[in-house]
Design a protein around this motif. Structure first.
Motif, PDB file in Angstrom:
ATOM      1  N   THR A   1       0.820  -1.229   0.000  1.00 38.97           N
ATOM      2  CA  THR A   1       0.000   0.000   0.000  1.00 38.97           C
ATOM      3  C   THR A   1       0.849   1.272   0.000  1.00 38.97           C
ATOM      4  OG1 THR A   1      -0.290   0.014   2.408  1.00 38.97           O
ATOM      5  CG2 THR A   1      -1.942  -1.161   1.126  1.00 38.97           C
ATOM      6  N   VAL A   2       1.790   1.346  -0.921  1.00 39.95           N
ATOM      7  CA  VAL A   2       2.640   2.530  -1.050  1.00 39.95           C
ATOM      8  C   VAL A   2       1.865   3.626  -1.778  1.00 39.95           C
ATOM      9  CG1 VAL A   2       4.774   3.468  -2.028  1.00 39.95           C
ATOM     10  CG2 VAL A   2       4.736   1.151  -1.059  1.00 39.95           C
ATOM     11  N   ARG A   3       1.733   4.792  -1.142  1.00 38.00           N
ATOM     12  CA  ARG A   3       0.994   5.894  -1.735  1.00 38.00           C
ATOM     13  C   ARG A   3       1.825   6.594  -2.808  1.00 38.00           C
ATOM     14  NH1 ARG A   3      -1.007   7.958   4.117  1.00 38.00           N
ATOM     15  NH2 ARG A   3       1.045   7.080   4.590  1.00 38.00           N
ATOM     16  N   PRO A   4       1.185   7.105  -3.827  1.00 37.64           N
ATOM     17  CA  PRO A   4       1.937   7.761  -4.911  1.00 37.64           C
ATOM     18  C   PRO A   4       2.668   8.996  -4.417  1.00 37.64           C
ATOM     19  CG  PRO A   4      -0.412   8.184  -5.149  1.00 37.64           C
ATOM     20  CD  PRO A   4      -0.272   7.153  -4.063  1.00 37.64           C
ATOM     21  N   GLU A   5       3.799   9.281  -5.020  1.00 40.56           N
ATOM     22  CA  GLU A   5       4.579  10.455  -4.668  1.00 40.56           C
ATOM     23  C   GLU A   5       4.012  11.680  -5.374  1.00 40.56           C
ATOM     24  OE1 GLU A   5       8.844  11.603  -6.023  1.00 40.56           O
ATOM     25  OE2 GLU A   5       9.101  10.433  -4.173  1.00 40.56           O
ATOM     26  N   VAL A   6       3.528  12.626  -4.617  1.00 41.50           N
ATOM     27  CA  VAL A   6       2.954  13.855  -5.178  1.00 41.50           C
ATOM     28  C   VAL A   6       4.056  14.871  -5.434  1.00 41.50           C
ATOM     29  CG1 VAL A   6       1.304  15.727  -4.809  1.00 41.50           C
ATOM     30  CG2 VAL A   6       0.784  13.419  -3.990  1.00 41.50           C
TER      31      VAL A   6
ATOM     32  N   LEU B   1       4.484  -2.261  -3.511  1.00 42.31           N
ATOM     33  CA  LEU B   1       3.187  -2.472  -4.146  1.00 42.31           C
ATOM     34  C   LEU B   1       2.307  -1.250  -3.898  1.00 42.31           C
ATOM     35  CD1 LEU B   1       2.618  -6.189  -3.121  1.00 42.31           C
ATOM     36  CD2 LEU B   1       3.322  -5.316  -5.346  1.00 42.31           C
ATOM     37  N   PRO B   2       1.661  -0.738  -4.925  1.00 44.58           N
ATOM     38  CA  PRO B   2       0.949   0.534  -4.790  1.00 44.58           C
ATOM     39  C   PRO B   2      -0.357   0.423  -4.012  1.00 44.58           C
ATOM     40  CG  PRO B   2       0.562  -0.404  -6.955  1.00 44.58           C
ATOM     41  CD  PRO B   2       1.582  -1.286  -6.293  1.00 44.58           C
ATOM     42  N   LEU B   3      -0.721   1.512  -3.381  1.00 43.17           N
ATOM     43  CA  LEU B   3      -2.059   1.648  -2.813  1.00 43.17           C
ATOM     44  C   LEU B   3      -3.035   1.781  -3.971  1.00 43.17           C
ATOM     45  CD1 LEU B   3      -4.042   2.246  -0.440  1.00 43.17           C
ATOM     46  CD2 LEU B   3      -3.459   4.656  -0.732  1.00 43.17           C
ATOM     47  N   LEU B   4      -4.026   0.900  -4.014  1.00 45.37           N
ATOM     48  CA  LEU B   4      -4.977   0.918  -5.118  1.00 45.37           C
ATOM     49  C   LEU B   4      -6.100   1.897  -4.817  1.00 45.37           C
ATOM     50  CD1 LEU B   4      -5.172  -2.911  -5.899  1.00 45.37           C
ATOM     51  CD2 LEU B   4      -3.707  -1.174  -6.941  1.00 45.37           C
ATOM     52  N   ALA B   5      -6.276   2.860  -5.707  1.00 45.99           N
ATOM     53  CA  ALA B   5      -7.262   3.928  -5.482  1.00 45.99           C
ATOM     54  C   ALA B   5      -8.671   3.369  -5.343  1.00 45.99           C
ATOM     55  CB  ALA B   5      -7.199   4.932  -6.628  1.00 45.99           C
ATOM     56  N   GLY B   6      -8.963   2.302  -6.079  1.00 47.21           N
ATOM     57  CA  GLY B   6     -10.310   1.736  -6.040  1.00 47.21           C
ATOM     58  C   GLY B   6     -10.533   0.736  -4.927  1.00 47.21           C
ATOM     59  N   GLY B   7      -9.547   0.554  -4.043  1.00 49.39           N
ATOM     60  CA  GLY B   7      -9.683  -0.431  -2.979  1.00 49.39           C
ATOM     61  C   GLY B   7      -9.317  -1.826  -3.473  1.00 49.39           C
ATOM     62  N   MET B   8      -9.330  -2.792  -2.557  1.00 47.04           N
ATOM     63  CA  MET B   8      -8.920  -4.145  -2.902  1.00 47.04           C
ATOM     64  C   MET B   8     -10.122  -5.015  -3.263  1.00 47.04           C
ATOM     65  SD  MET B   8      -6.860  -6.433  -3.587  1.00 47.04           S
ATOM     66  CE  MET B   8      -5.457  -5.346  -3.380  1.00 47.04           C
ATOM     67  N   ASP B   9     -10.155  -5.465  -4.506  1.00 42.28           N
ATOM     68  CA  ASP B   9     -11.131  -6.436  -4.965  1.00 42.28           C
ATOM     69  C   ASP B   9     -10.396  -7.421  -5.857  1.00 42.28           C
ATOM     70  OD1 ASP B   9     -10.628  -4.981  -7.248  1.00 42.28           O
ATOM     71  OD2 ASP B   9     -12.618  -4.083  -7.371  1.00 42.28           O
ATOM     72  N   LEU B  10     -11.132  -8.288  -6.548  1.00 40.50           N
ATOM     73  CA  LEU B  10     -10.485  -9.308  -7.366  1.00 40.50           C
ATOM     74  C   LEU B  10      -9.664  -8.684  -8.487  1.00 40.50           C
ATOM     75  CD1 LEU B  10     -10.142 -12.326  -7.607  1.00 40.50           C
ATOM     76  CD2 LEU B  10     -12.203 -12.419  -9.032  1.00 40.50           C
ATOM     77  N   ALA B  11     -10.190  -7.619  -9.098  1.00 40.39           N
ATOM     78  CA  ALA B  11      -9.432  -6.932 -10.150  1.00 40.39           C
ATOM     79  C   ALA B  11      -8.150  -6.330  -9.583  1.00 40.39           C
ATOM     80  CB  ALA B  11     -10.289  -5.844 -10.784  1.00 40.39           C
ATOM     81  N   GLY B  12      -8.226  -5.787  -8.370  1.00 39.80           N
ATOM     82  CA  GLY B  12      -7.053  -5.226  -7.735  1.00 39.80           C
ATOM     83  C   GLY B  12      -6.001  -6.292  -7.443  1.00 39.80           C
ATOM     84  N   LEU B  13      -6.465  -7.498  -7.105  1.00 42.38           N
ATOM     85  CA  LEU B  13      -5.551  -8.601  -6.831  1.00 42.38           C
ATOM     86  C   LEU B  13      -4.737  -8.948  -8.084  1.00 42.38           C
ATOM     87  CD1 LEU B  13      -5.041 -10.238  -4.274  1.00 42.38           C
ATOM     88  CD2 LEU B  13      -6.635 -11.952  -5.143  1.00 42.38           C
ATOM     89  N   TYR B  14      -5.421  -8.980  -9.221  1.00 38.46           N
ATOM     90  CA  TYR B  14      -4.725  -9.240 -10.488  1.00 38.46           C
ATOM     91  C   TYR B  14      -3.769  -8.090 -10.818  1.00 38.46           C
ATOM     92  CZ  TYR B  14      -7.299 -13.446 -11.846  1.00 38.46           C
ATOM     93  OH  TYR B  14      -7.790 -14.726 -11.915  1.00 38.46           O
ATOM     94  N   GLU B  15      -4.157  -6.869 -10.461  1.00 41.02           N
ATOM     95  CA  GLU B  15      -3.287  -5.722 -10.702  1.00 41.02           C
ATOM     96  C   GLU B  15      -1.997  -5.834  -9.892  1.00 41.02           C
ATOM     97  OE1 GLU B  15      -3.464  -0.844 -10.205  1.00 41.02           O
ATOM     98  OE2 GLU B  15      -5.340  -1.997 -10.349  1.00 41.02           O
TER      99      GLU B  15
END
Length: 325
Positions: free
Chosen positions: A222-227, A300-314
Motif C-alpha cells: 500500500t505505497v501511496r503515490p509520490e505527489v 506495491l501501490p495503494l490501489l485507489a479503487g480499494g482491494m477487490d479481485l481486479a485489484g488482486l490481479y493488478e
C-alpha cells in the motif's frame, strides 16, 4: 525461484493479499500454484470472492497465460486425522477419537505438533509428484502466521524435540525441516512504510536468520503515490505567500486582490503540504531502514479503487513487472 514461498508480516500489513497476488504472479504462463492458509480465517476465500474453503485443494483462479491457482485451508484437526491414518492406519478409530475430543485436545495442548501438521501439509504439497514424475504444483505459497510468531511456527523441529525424540512425529518434523531450511523455501516479510511494521520486519528477519531459515524478500504494501519529491517540497517552503496567491489566481482559482479567494487558499494548501512533507520524511526514513536489511525490496501501490479481485490481479501484474516470478 524457491518452490515454497512463505509470506508473513505484522497484522494489518496485508500479508494475505500479498500472498494471494504472489500466487497469481507465480502461476502465469501455464504454471500451477497452491495457495495455503493455516490460520483458519478464510481470508483467501474473501479475496477471491468465493465460498469458504473446505479442507481440500480447490481451483479458485486462472492466472494470465492459462496458469491455475488452487487453494487449501488447512484444518489442524483433519490434518491430524490424515496423519494418524497415514502412519498408524487408524481409520474409523481416528474418527472416534475426534468425536471424543481427543484430536482437539492434542492439537491444543501440544502446539508444536499442530505446527508440524500445518507446515507438513504444505511441504507434502511441495514434494508431491504426478505419475509422470512432474511436480503437481510448480509453487506452493503459504499465508503464514504474523511476524511475531513466524520463526517459532517454522522451526517445528525445535518445538517437537521435547515431545518426541524418536518415532513418526520426530521423523515428520525432520522431513519438514529439510524442506524449510533448504533452497526450496523462501520466507518473505510484508510491511508498510511505518515505524512499527518496519521495526517488526527487521526483528523478524533477525530471528529467521538466527534460526537459519531462508529469508527471501521484503514486500512494502500500500505505497501511496509520490505527489512531490524533496525538490518540490523545498520549492513550496521557499516560495513567498504572495507568489503562491498569484500562481493560484493565474490558474483561475480566484482574484489576486488582497483577501481574494486565491489568497484564502494559501494557508490550507500550505498546511496540506506540510502534512505531506512530514509523511514523506517518515516514509523516506523507513525506506532507508529497509534498505539496510540487505534484501530484495518490492513496493506495491495503494490501489485507489480499494482491494477487490481486479485489484488482486493488478498487484500480481506489478509483482511480475518487478521480477518476482
Amino acid at each position: 525461484m524457491s518452490r515454497l514461498q512463505v509470506v508473513s508480516g505484522k497484522g494489518g500489513t496485508g500479508k494475505t493479499t500479498v500472498a494471494a497476488a504472489l500466487a497469481l504472479a507465480l502461476a502465469t504462463e501455464g504454471k500451477r500454484a497452491l495457495l495455503v492458509e493455516v490460520e483458519g480465517r478464510q481470508g483467501i476465500a474473501q479475496l477471491f470472492e468465493t465460498e469458504a474453503l473446505p479442507y481440500e485443494e480447490r481451483k479458485i483462479a486462472v492466472a494470465p497465460g492459462g496458469g491455475e491457482v488452487y487453494a487449501l485451508a488447512i484444518d489442524p484437526e483433519l490434518a491430524l486425522l490424515d496423519y494418524l491414518q497415514m502412519f498408524y492406519k487408524l481409520g474409523s478409530a481416528g474418527r472416534a477419537l475426534k468425536k471424543l475430543g481427543a484430536i482437539d485436545f492434542a492439537t491444543t495442548v501440544a502446539p508444536g505438533v499442530r505446527d508440524v501438521l500445518l507446515t507438513g501439509k504444505a511441504c507434502e504439497a511441495v514434494r508431491r509428484k504426478e505419475k509422470s514424475g512432474r511436480f503437481v504444483y510448480d509453487y506452493v505459497v503459504m499465508d503464514a502466521p504474523p511476524t511475531g510468531r513466524i520463526t517459532r511456527f517454522l522451526n517445528v523441529n525445535d518445538e517437537v524435540a521435547g515431545l518426541a525424540k524418536v518415532g513418526p512425529i520426530h521423523n515428520q518434523a525432520q522431513a519438514v525441516m529439510r524442506v524449510l531450511k533448504s533452497r526450496e523455501t523462501a520466507v518473505h516479510l510484508v510491511t508498510l512504510l511505518e515505524e512499527m511494521p518496519v521495526q517488526e520486519t527487521a526483528d523478524g528477519i533477525a530471528e529467521l536468520r538466527a534460526a537459519r531459515l531462508p529469508v527471501g524478500r521484503v514486500m512494502v504494501n500500500t505505497v501511496r503515490p509520490e505527489v512531490l519529491d524533496a525538490a518540490g517540497l523545498e520549492l513550496v517552503r521557499s516560495t513567498p505567500r504572495t507568489a503562491l496567491a498569484r500562481s493560484l489566481s493565474g490558474a483561475g482559482l480566484g482574484g489576486a486582490r488582497r483577501g481574494g479567494h486565491a489568497e484564502r487558499l494559501v494557508d490550507p494548501l500550505l498546511a496540506q503540504a506540510e502534512e505531506y512533507a512530514e509523511r514523506y520524511a517518515l516514509e523516506q526514513e523507513q525506506r532507508a531502514a529497509l534498505t539496510r536489511l540487505d534484501l530484495p525490496l518490492h513496493e506495491l501501490p495503494l490501489l485507489a479503487g480499494g482491494m477487490d479481485l481486479a485489484g488482486l490481479y493488478e498487484l500480481a501484474t506489478e509483482l511480475r513487472k518487478q521480477g518476482i516470478a
